[in-house]
Every structure is written in structure tokens, then in C-alpha cells.
Scaffold this active site. Structure first.
Site, PDB file in Angstrom:
ATOM      1  N   ALA A  59       0.826  -1.214   0.000  1.00 46.49           N
ATOM      2  CA  ALA A  59       0.000   0.000   0.000  1.00 46.49           C
ATOM      3  C   ALA A  59       0.859   1.263   0.000  1.00 46.49           C
ATOM      4  O   ALA A  59       2.016   1.247   0.417  1.00 46.49           O
ATOM      5  CB  ALA A  59      -0.921   0.008   1.221  1.00 46.49           C
ATOM      6  N   GLU A  62      -3.718  12.440   0.727  1.00 46.09           N
ATOM      7  CA  GLU A  62      -3.520  13.770   0.135  1.00 46.09           C
ATOM      8  C   GLU A  62      -3.734  13.834  -1.381  1.00 46.09           C
ATOM      9  O   GLU A  62      -4.271  14.841  -1.874  1.00 46.09           O
ATOM     10  CB  GLU A  62      -2.115  14.333   0.450  1.00 46.09           C
ATOM     11  CG  GLU A  62      -1.411  13.779   1.655  1.00 46.09           C
ATOM     12  CD  GLU A  62      -1.551  14.642   2.908  1.00 46.09           C
ATOM     13  OE1 GLU A  62      -1.387  14.090   3.993  1.00 46.09           O
ATOM     14  OE2 GLU A  62      -1.818  15.835   2.812  1.00 46.09           O
TER      15      GLU A  62
END
Lengths: 759, 759
Positions: free
Chosen positions: A714, A719
Site C-alpha cells: 500500500a 492527500e
């Protein structure tokens, strides 16, 4: 994907039900006996001398217990906003807290605050960067600069920040809080040799993080030690612990911080009023709660800074980048930040270029100070580079996505800070955007009078060490313990990681978020680093617990631990399902009087140092009303590269949320100050957060290029989706109406003005 | 001793100041919004049918929210006192809770409880063992025995329990709850061959643990899960968690237990009303608090059982033990215990003998159920054996201490359970007693008309796995975390262990007692096992933290971890004091954004299986008033073998406290029931706990024979000092007045009667 039992499966939030039914308790729901409610008296002037504060009438209000001013508190050097506390002698912005009324009820506190009489002597103020940089401008800090910790550090900026540190002008006090400069190659020559040069100045306003839950904190003096206990809506309990300890002048171990469930944070809750409220509680010897109203939230917190971003980019005729130049002026408010340099860095970070000149100036103004907001300053930086890419493609006669792919960063390329990119998926993200129906059908859109624009955004991602603990209980449940704040759905993802690793169903995992006394260390939740880094600690702790569990079972069955497996909540000897023991029974063999096994108590520590930059491309489809200038966002596609979508439902939630906030930046949100430094958009009636209709249909598409060190590959996902929206919508507006918008938000009047200038 | 920096130095309790100034907050100090106060309606009959309960008048009291009876709660099999909850159809003892009134205030609850009308139909009751064992006695459980978990398990009894399990009489229901029998050698023949045989029957009454803080607990339903949160004064938070979970029928992981500071426990707080209060809280959906009054504490808790102890011991002329026989009848109250067998075991445990017959019968009576009290049943068992030793020495013309030394257990001797003694200090303890001035000057005492008696007590000591965590903070403080209850000064001792191991001053250690969600597993605090077992977990966790700290420093200094040491709060390269780093700075290198080291988070797990039996000898000097029978305790010496006195001040505190409680057993304390099962000593005006003057000057002397597995050689110290007091005082009375007291307490009327029988 099918190698996993739980990872990769869309999984609803485990605490979603409690959240939507109102069962989950937030800081405001806490009832603490003897609690005093705090209400600020806020400055109505951007700059004024305080000649006196009359508390008398306020103190006469029934229920008001105290009115506290700076004089009642220790006189600390005002080195940062969190240390500023209350105004001392001078107020420095409209909304500057001058006094605090402490009362038994919220109402009494509010009544009291109305009656505190402050005798102001107005002083000249410079409330925007131009005024503040002018010769003989009134100075925010006439006795010299204060040093402020840049909030960008908490968001992953430092390791990727531009080479030169902010330089201080030691000679003469000014409002210039700092400058930065990064030079690479020969920019002047490169521009001279360039075939196409585009130069534009972009302006984005002060934008507020706009959490549903405003800032709130409770502090209670510890009855035994000199310490305090803090409950609050926060992102970084261990950071808050340190800040409060420094303010009180006590060891951090004597401050106990409970991070409560958070109703939105987005970078604004890395610490603001916790030290002040702690000081107030110690001052009166009673628990004190501060809860900001929405209006106070807008007037006296720490939004993201206004930026003036001048960008110049040169291309060769084949589309190759020749030179990049940026000059960023950041309006820091009353305290310095390094956010200007961070923005300049991001402009150039993901399109490697031999010739670079990145400059920034951080300017102090008589406005509230600024801080991080989801991918701090990146939306502006990417509005600049992505608008220019679009315009350049047009001039070069190239496909705008192809131009980006040609110049995009890839593994091994150099980052402006000198390090090298690890495996990244910028090109794959752009290629996926190219295949997206919204992009492929853009001629159809055009026929309907619409425009389609694309942009990409990249994010380096933060890193921070942290630890986790996994205990096995007698009910076969694995309790996973973290000391982090519970934010943005991480418990659900961590539950999946623990279940996958330990080998049980997710309903046999319980998450425990402990306070700073009881919880293992974790950094602030932000910077797209929590799952990426702490996820590894959870996996290691679960692995440790699994090995400890096997060690007990191995002795019970007199086999080697390698011969064991966990199936259906039981440890069994591989191939002998009748030789098995419930996990709970194994735990119980240690958790009992006279037990001969160590309790299952797994620990996982991590200090991942590999970065995992991630990318989101967005395609916007808009209609522009040529009569009114109104931009109607018809569709928005978010194509995001996430390494591994541990929980696709949570990832898509982040993509939706980020893009929606991006729409706010692009079209709606602006904290507007008038020339007298008065905030004009001081409520949610004036400050426009997009609603569900305004956010347009958002279409998500996930790309997976596994990272080196993330849990199961991952990457951080928080953001990126806010970054490219402004650029994508600006490019769509250009496509629809032939105008290049350089000022956000792209409100109807501004678009109309641009349309009129064009004609 | 001088090898240690802190271990072995008398150290005041770190929380002593907070305790004596009232700053420390106990369960009763907790303020929880919406809290309902519970007050019991207690049975006034020892046995009666409940024909009806009229709640109406009680419900009319302002503030009363509910009146709850057994019918309102789930109908569970009443398998133990903690599951008994409220009386269902029948009351079984005076003080049996029949209903609970829940009200906004304590006063309203009390008023309500007065007005609950219970329609009783009195039934015949058997309130002592003779009545209960009689043919056709009214049966406590006419439908057959209930199975009760013996509380002795929590106190170290199980591994040392007598060979045969309690046998159930399956044929006909009776009040015999169970019997036990241990046979070794040929007792009949050995008695026939013995030269001196002494046989006596001893009786000790129901005695109350008499904590200053009565039983109290708060339960709050969890707003999200089906679980509950518990706060209470308790010894075993993880035990309470399991009990509550079983009662509510939920996983233990959904029960969160906060063990609050404890104002005395002594075995009575291993769980009693927590499950009931949890049920009540779930029933009304609000937090509920139960706080017993002193009178309720005496009427409806779990004191130690009355015992009738018949002992017979044969000696050869040279003093060698020939045969030992014991028959113990234990008055269990309404629930079974295995305490009778445990008492018989202890009688023979520490004087190894080839020929043994140990029998016990546990009898149900219509009285409150019984449980552990510091060294459960040992005071009675040692009154028996130590009185007999004394009498035998007299008959054999031997020194009473020499006779004990000759027969005392030593390393390698067989325990009645078949295992072998590890290194123990019984003989060394007796030798130290022999050298004690009080013993050496006993001829002087005699001349003053006083008597001097000696006795010894031994305790096997409990074992239980457990874990601890040590985190290093940025202030250089090592936070040590346990999940145990905070009882009997252990934080001070553990602080010393952590300081000694990690290498810092004790003021750089902070103890954190976490709830069951956040804390590592620990067993109940009791059975003299906490320091002995958990101390090892603390040491291992501190060692782990030290190694983790060295790993960071080693990388920073580019040296091997073996070349490092901790001096004055700094890690330094050995021999290079200028190459050093503050511990806080090292912690900070991991606890920061972008840090490249794992946070210091040490874990320690233990499952010590070596027992460490320990001993206390006592010498009592008494005056006996021949006119009144009053026994005046003039001096009491406590000579205790503790392995290693980690904190001599804390050890001496345990010696003082245990001996004082022993004086209560010997001379003052008795829960007296009349023939109708009514408690006559139902308040502290009637039930006599010795005051400071009555406890006499206590002289402590510490002997140290290090154990195999205790921290730095320590042994458990809590139980031994209560064990020999009754025997020592009885022997002193015999020495002073020539009478052998076999019934406790040795009150003036009883002594006078014995004096009169003698004459």
C-alpha cells in the site's frame, strides 16, 4: 488479489454505524465534574495597543468564575502560535484572543465575554503581502523575527523540501519571515534555448480546513502530580503531549493525552489551543473546556496560507522540459512558516528537469497564522504546473497527457532534494487517465458545449516511526492497540491487516486506541503516512502474536510451530483437524493462575524509511455560462495510484473526499479579508464549502503499483486526490471557454471578467 | 547488597503523599454523568420463601428510578456467589440481597430501599455446621449441589492442594458440599508406635477482611457495543472482565475494566458484585454505582470461613514426627469452597512426615458465603500445628524451636502434593527467631509474670503469567505499564526494579496502571505472587527497552551496543564520557517525523513456574490477667524470610500489617451469629479490629535466602506475617498461664473459663 482473505475486499467502516447514529462520543460529549467553559474575547482590530482590560462587568455575570488575560499567565517568548496564548500588550490580527472568560456554563461564559471591556488603541496594520513587504510597513514583530516551526514538517515536506533553508535577514527587522532558493543547472541559458516558454502568476486565497467539528479541547489538572490530562479532537496525541509539557515546563511523561474521536481535521488539528487550555486549567485548578464556535473557528485558528505563485516553464519543441522556475510568496499571517518553499518544491518535484530555479518568500501579515491543509500548498503548485502543461501542449500541438507522460518522473529519476525516486506509478496513472471514458469522449463533450481538462498531482508521503501491540484474549479475540489518533477510517483498514496476518476473521479483531500513557508511540495522523507506516507495526505485532500463540500450541501438541496453522479460529496441526485448540483456549492457558506459558502479547515496531510517492490524476468536465461566468462542474474522474487498495471502499472514500475539497478550492472557498483586515467570510453563510450537488458526480478509478515497504504494497492515499482538482477544472474551463484562469476560486465574477477580457 | 543502586534501599511509597493527603482518587470519587446509585434490600431472615415484593412505595420516592428484583434479570443457574445475583424465590442468609433500588442520589436509594416491602415466609435454617450436618437438616440447595469455584485458587492453593479432589455425594442431597482426603504411609501404625501423641480440636470463627474501603463498583453500558465499562476497587481486573463477560453473555474483549486504587482488599476483592452491577447497568441503560455501607460490608460480602480443626500428631521420643492427622470442617456458607482441604494441606505442608491422613468436609450453611482472607485458612492450620509443636516440646523436654528445626522442611524434601521443595529458608527463619532478644530473654519475661511463645508460618506462594511494557519518552523518563491492580505498594517496588535494570534513577521511572483494554495481562494481585512473578516481567521489559535504546545509540555513535553504558541519564561510549547522548534525545530520534529508528517499546513476558515458599516466625510476649482473663500483648517480634528485601520499608510494612491482622485473629475479631442466623457483630462497634495500641509494639527482623526465580531473588511477602500470630500468642498464653487455648479469638471470657477449668 485472491491470495488474500480480507485485504482488497471493500469493507464498510467498523465504526460507521456508531458514527451515523450519534452513538460515538466526541470531546463535546464528555462530562467532567467541575468543568469550566472557556470563551474567548477576540480582537476586533488587526493591530492595536491594549491600554487596558476591564474584567469587572464580566466577573459580575452569575456563573463566571474567572477572566484570564495574558498578564495572569506565564510570560513566554511568543515563538509560535501555540505558544502565543493570549495577546500581550498588542493584538496582531482580527480574532486574536485577548482574554478568556471561564464560567460554569457556556451561556455564562458567552455573556461574560461580551462584557469584557478592552481599551484598544488602533495601530496601522499590513494585512496582505504587498502592504507587508512595502518599505516602512508596520511590523508584526518589530523587535525581530520569531522562529516558527513550519507545520509542513508534519505533512511530509521536510525530507523533500528545497535545498536551501530559509535565510533570515539579520540586519533590519522586516515582515519577511524567511526566504528559500534552490538552483540546479543553468536556468537562464535553458530558457534562452527553449522553444516554448509559458509564464503565469497564480493566486490562491486563504482556505479553511472546514471540519464539521471545530477545535475543542479539555484540560484537567492531575490531582497528584503537577501534570495535566488532555482530551481533545486532535491528530497527534504524542505531539500535543510534548507541546503541552513544554508550555507547562514539566516532563512530557506527566501529561496524559486522550485523542478523542475526530470530526474532521485535515491538517488543522496538529496542535493549537491545547497548551493554552492546559495553562488555564492549571491556573484555576479546575478542568477547562474550550469549544470554538464556527465563527471563531474561521477567525482564530490556522487555515492554509494565501499564495502568490509565479511560474515560468520552458519546453523544447519535442515537448521535453528545458527549464522550470518558480517564485512563491506565502502570506504566513502573524507567524512564520516554511510553506512557500514547500510549494515551490512540489511544483518541480515530479517533472524532473535539469534546470531549476525555485524561490520563495514567507511574509508576515496582520492575519491569523497559517498551517497545513490536506496536501499543504500542493493544490496551488499543481494548479501552476498543470495549467502550464496544458497550455504548453496546446502550443506544442501535443496531446496534453502524452506531454506529461514524456516528462513524468519514474523510478531512478532524481528528486530536487537529491534523492532518487523508488518504484512509482506516475506514468501508469496518466496512462489510466488516457483510457478513461471522460477523457476519450472529450470530443463528445465539446459538441455539447462543455470542456474537459486533465491534471495530475503527486505526493511524496510522510514517514514516522511507530509501534503497535496485539494481545490474544480468552474469547479468541485479538486486541490490537495503537497510540495514534483514530482518524479517517484507519481502524477498519488496520483490522483487516491484523485479521489477514494473524489468520482470523475481522470480527475477531478489536481495536483499542489508547491514551499517551498506555499506548505505543505513533506520529500524528496526517501526511498520508498512517496506514503506510503504522500498518507495518500492526502487521509485525500480529505476526509476533501469531508466533507466540503457535509457541504455546506447539508445546501442547508436542509438535514444531511450523507444523501449525490457524483455521476457523483454531490452531491445528496441519493435516490433523482433530488435533486443534480454540485460540481462546490457548490464550486461557497463559491467562490463568498457575499457567505455565507467557501471555500472548505481541509487539510490532517500525521505522520505515522508504518513501512511497503516490499520484492522482483528475479529469474534469465543465460547462461555462458565458452570460454569468458560472462554472458548472458536470463530471469529475479521479484516477489514483494507491500501491495496494487494502480497503477499496475506504480508498474511494478518500478519493471522493479529497476531490470534493479540491472542488471547493477550485470554485467556492475563499477566506476574504477586507483592507482593514476584517474577515468578510466569517461564517458558513459566507464561506462556501461545496455541497453534494456542487461537488458533481465523482468517478473513481484505482491503479495499483505496489510500494516497497507499505503494508501489502500500500501507499498513502489521503492527500493526492485534493491536489489536481484546481488544475483539472482550470484546464476544463480553458477547453470550454478559451480562458486561462489563474486565480482561485474560479467564481462567476472572475470567470466573467476573464471572458470579457478575452473578447 | 552494595551491588545494587536501588534494590535493597528503604524507599517510601511513591504514592504515599497522594494517599495520606486525600489527593488520590478512589472509585467513590468518580463522577459519572447519569449515574444511578444502587442500594440493596437485604434479607432479614436466614431462610425464607419470598411470596412477593412490593415496589410501589419505593418507586414513589422522588429520585428513585427503578426497583430491580431477580425476576427483572436473566435467570442464570446460581453456580456461584458472583452468579447468585439477587435472591430468586428464596433467601438463603441474613443479608441476602433481595432487591436493588436505583436512584439519582444515595439518599433517595436508601429511602427507597426502606420502603420495598418483601413478603417473607420464614423457613427452618441451619446456620452452623452441626445443624447443617444433622440428619434432616434444612438444605441450602435441596435440588442438589451447586459447584463453586474455590477462591483459594487465586491464593496459591491449587498446586499445593491435597491429593484427592473433593468428592461429591451423588446419592442424596445434603449440605455436605464436598470432602477431601490425603493419605500417605500408615498413620494408624505410626500413631501406635509414637511415644508422644497430642490431639486437640481448634475452632476459629468467621473473620472479616475489614478493608477501610468497602466493596464498590461502577458499571456503564458501552454506547457503541453491547459491552460495559467497569470501575471498581478490585484485585483482579482481568478476572473481573471474564466474570462480567460470562454473566452478560458477551466476549470478554467487550468488557473494559478499570481497576481503581484500592483501599484494602486482603482477598475479599477477587470479584463479588461486579457482574450484578453490570447487569443492572445494562438493564437500565445507565451507569450504576454500588457502594456498600460498613454494615452491608459485614452482612453481605465474603469473609473467611469458620473452621473446626481437629489435629492429632505423634512424635518419637527424639522429637521426630511420626504421624500427622487432621480433620477439618469448613463452614462454607451458602456456596461451596475447597478451603477446608486447603487448610488441612497447610497443616502438614512444612513439616514433612512419612505418615499422613488429611481429611476435610466443606459444609453449606445458611450464612453468607466465604472467600479468601490473607493466607486463607493458614492462621487456623498453623494455630493447630504450632500449638501442638509447643505442647510436644514441653512433653518431650525439648526446646520448642529446636523441635521445629529438627522437623522443618528443607530443599529437596517432599511436599504433600508430591513435588519437592526448592531452596527455602524455614530453618534459617527459626534460627533467627532463636537468636531474637525477645526469645533469648524469655526467662526475664517470666520473672515479670509474662509468657513468651513462638510459632512459625509458611506459605507456598502463588504463580501466574503476566507481561509488562516499558516505553522511553523524550524527557528521558521510562514509562512502565502494567495491567494489574495497584495494590500494596507494588508501584514503588516495581519502580526500583525498573530503575535498577534500565540504569536510571527511580525519579525517571513513571508507573502506568492501564485498564484491561490497554494494559498487558496480569493476574489478580494476591497470594504473595505479584512482585515475585510480575517483577520479572518488569525486569524483562526494562532490559528490552535498554537494549532497544542501546541499538539506537550504537548506530548514532557507530559502535557496538556492548560498548555502551547508561550513566547519569545519558548513554555513553564506555570510557568516553564526551561521547554521550541524553536518554530523552535518544528516544526523540525515534519519536519524530522522518525518524529512522524504531520507538523504544520494550516488552517483558513471564510465566515463572518455580515456587518460592516463604516463612515468618513470630515471638509473642503476653501478660494474662488471672482475674479477668484479659490477654495483654506486650511485644510481638516478626522474623520473616523474604528472599531479597527489594524495598525493606515496604517489606516491613507488610510484616506490620500482617502481624496486626494476626493479632485481630488471635484476640479480637469474630463475626458472631446467633442461633437464628442473625449477625451480632454487624458494625465496627461490635466487630473489633485491633487498634494501634492493641496491636502492641511489633519488632521486625528480615532474613534473606534468595529464591531461584524471584526478581533479584525476592519471594512473596504478603501472606506469611499473618499466619503464625494466633499460634505464637496461644503459646505465650500457655507459657504465662499454663492453659492451652484452642478457640479464637482468645477473649477475656474464654481465657477466664480456661483458667477456671485449670484450677
Amino acid at each position: 488479489m485472491s491470495d488474500f482473505s480480507f485485504v482488497g475486499k471493500p469493507t464498510p467502516m467498523i465504526d460507521g454505524g456508531a458514527k451515523v447514529t450519534g452513538k460515538l462520543k466526541y470531546t463535546a460529549d464528555l462530562k467532567i465534574p467541575g468543568l469550566l467553559n472557556a470563551r474567548f474575547v477576540l480582537s476586533t482590530y488587526p493591530h492595536a495597543k491594549i491600554n487596558g482590560i476591564d474584567k469587572e462587568e464580566a466577573l459580575a455575570v452569575p456563573g463566571v468564575q474567572a477572566v484570564v488575560t495574558a498578564k495572569d499567565l506565564p510570560d513566554m517568548p511568543p515563538v509560535s502560535r501555540t505558544k502565543l496564548m493570549l495577546a500581550r500588550d498588542r493584538v496582531l490580527f482580527v480574532g486574536h484572543p485577548v482574554a478568556v472568560v471561564l464560567a460554569d456554563t457556556e451561556t455564562a461564559a458567552a455573556d461574560g465575554a461580551e462584557l469584557v471591556m478592552v481599551d484598544y488603541e488602533p495601530l496601522p496594520a499590513a494585512t496582505n503581502i504587498d502592504e507587508a513587504m512595502a518599505e516602512d510597513a508596520p511590523l508584526v514583530w518589530p523587535n525581530g523575527r520569531v522562529s516558527g516551526a513550519g507545520d509542513e514538517a508534519a505533512h511530509g515536506a521536510d525530507a523533500g523540501d528545497s535545498g536551501d533553508d530559509d535565510k533570515e535577514d539579520e540586519e533590519k527587522p522586516s515582515n519577511i519571515a524567511g526566504t528559500s532558493k534552490t538552483v540546479k543547472g543553468d536556468v537562464e541559458k535553458a530558457f534562452a534555448d527553449a522553444d516554448v516558454i509559458i509564464e503565469r502568476t497564480f493566486e490562491t486565497p486563504m482556505v479553511h480546513q472546514s471540519s464539521i467539528e471545530t477545535q475543542r479541547v479539555i484540560a484537567q489538572p492531575n490531582p497528584i502530580t503537577d501534570g495535566v490530562t488532555i482530551w481533545g479532537s486532535m491528530q497527534s496525541p504524542f505531539g500535543t503531549r510534548l507541546e503541552v509539557a513544554e508550555t507547562l515546563g514539566i516532563p512530557e511523561s506527566d501529561v496524559q493525552v486522550h485523542a478523542m474521536p475526530v470530526g474532521g481535521a485535515f491538517g488543522a488539528k496538529f496542535g493549537l489551543y491545547e497548551p493554552l487550555v492546559a495553562l488555564l486549567a492549571v491556573h484555576v485548578g479546575q478542568p477547562v473546556r474550550l469549544t470554538l464556535t464556527r465563527s471563531e473557528e474561521l477567525l482564530t485558528t490556522n487555515p492554509s496560507p494565501p499564495l502568490r505563485f509565479t511560474a515560468k516553464v520552458g519546453f523544447k519543441n519535442d515537448g521535453i522540459l528545458a527549464a522550470m522556475q518558480a517564485n512563491v510568496i506565502c502570506d504566513s499571517g502573524v507567524y512564520p512558516t516554511g510553506l512557500g518553499g514547500f510549494s515551490a518544491f512540489q511544483f518541480a518535484a515530479f517533472y524532473p528537469c535539469e534546470n531549476l530555479l525555485l524561490e520563495s518568500t514567507n511574509v508576515l501579515t496582520f492575519k491569523q497564522s497559517v498551517a497545513a491543509y490536506r496536501a499543504p500548498t500542493a493544490p496551488t503548485a499543481f494548479m501552476a504546473i498543470e495549467t502550464i502543461m496544458d497550455e504548453a501542449a496546446e502550443k506544442l500541438g501535443m496531446d496534453p497527457i502524452d506531454l506529461r507522460i514524456m516528462n513524468a518522473a519514474k523510478e531512478g529519476d532524481t528528486i530536487p532534494d537529491g534523492s532518487e525516486f523508488p518504484v512509482i506509478g506516475m506514468i501508469e496513472t496518466l496512462e489510466a487517465a488516457k483510457e478513461h471514458p471522460l477523457w476519450k469522449n472529450r470530443e463528445e463533450s465539446k459538441k455539447q458545449g462543455r470542456g474537459v481538462g486533465v491534471a495530475i498531482g503527486g505526493w511524496m508521503g510522510g514517514l514516522e516511526p511507530g509501534a503497535a501491540v496485539c494481545k490474544l484474549n480468552r474469547d479468541g479475540v485479538l486486541q490490537v492497540q495503537l497510540g495514534a489518533a483514530d482518524l479517517s477510517g484507519t481502524p477498519t483498514t488496520f483490522t483487516m491487516l491484523a485479521a489477514e496476518t494473524f489468520g482470523v476473521d475481522p470480527d475477531k479483531i478489536r481495536f483499542v486506541y489508547s491514551d499517551t500513557n498506555s499506548g505505543p508511540y505513533a506520529g500524528g495522523v496526517g501526511g498520508s503516512k498512517t496506514t503506510y507506516t503504522l500498518g507495518n507495526a500492526v502487521i509485525r505485532a500480529a505476526e509476533d502474536a501469531r508466533q507466540q500463540t503457535f509457541a504455546i500450541a506447539a508445546e501442547e501438541f508436542e509438535v514444531s510451530a511450523e507444523d501449525l496453522e490457524i483455521v476457523d479460529g483454531k490452531v491445528q496441526v496441519k493435516g490433523y483437524p482433530d488435533r486443534s485448540l480454540d485460540l481462546g483456549a490457548i490464550a486461557g492457558k497463559a491467562m490463568t493462575f498457575g499457567g505455565k506459558y507467557d501471555p500472548v502479547h505481541g509487539s510490532g515496531r517500525q521505522s520505515v524509511t522508504d518513501r512511497a510517492p503516490s499520484f492522482a490524476a483528475q479529469i474534469a468536465e465543465v460547462e461555462v455560462d458565458e452570460e454569468t461566468g458560472e462554472v458548472n462542474l458536470v463530471n469529475l474522474a479521479v484516477i489514483q495510484e494507491v500501491g495496494r487498495a487494502l480497503n477499496p471502499m475506504a480508498v474511494e472514500g478518500q478519493m471522493h473526499g479529497g476531490a470534493t475539497q479540491g472542488v471547493g478550492w477550485a470554485l467556492y472557498e475563499e477566506m476574504r479579508y477586507d483592507d482593514d483586515g476584517q474577515l468578510l467570510s466569517g461564517s458558513w453563510m459566507d464561506y462556501a464549502v461545496p455541497d453534494a450537488v456542487q461537488a458533481a458526480p465523482i468517478h473513481t478509478h484505482i491503479v495499483e503499483i505496489p510500494s516497497i515497504s507499505g503494508p501489502f504494497g500500500a501507499r498513502g492515499v489521503g492527500e493526492p486526490p485534493i491536489i489536481p482538482t484546481m488544475g483539472a477544472i482550470a484546464n476544463a474551463v480553458a477547453d470550454a471557454a478559451g480562458i486561462r484562469m489563474t486565480q482561485a476560486p474560479m467564481t462567476a465574477p472572475r470567470v466573467l471578467e476573464a471572458l470579457q477580457s478575452k473578447n
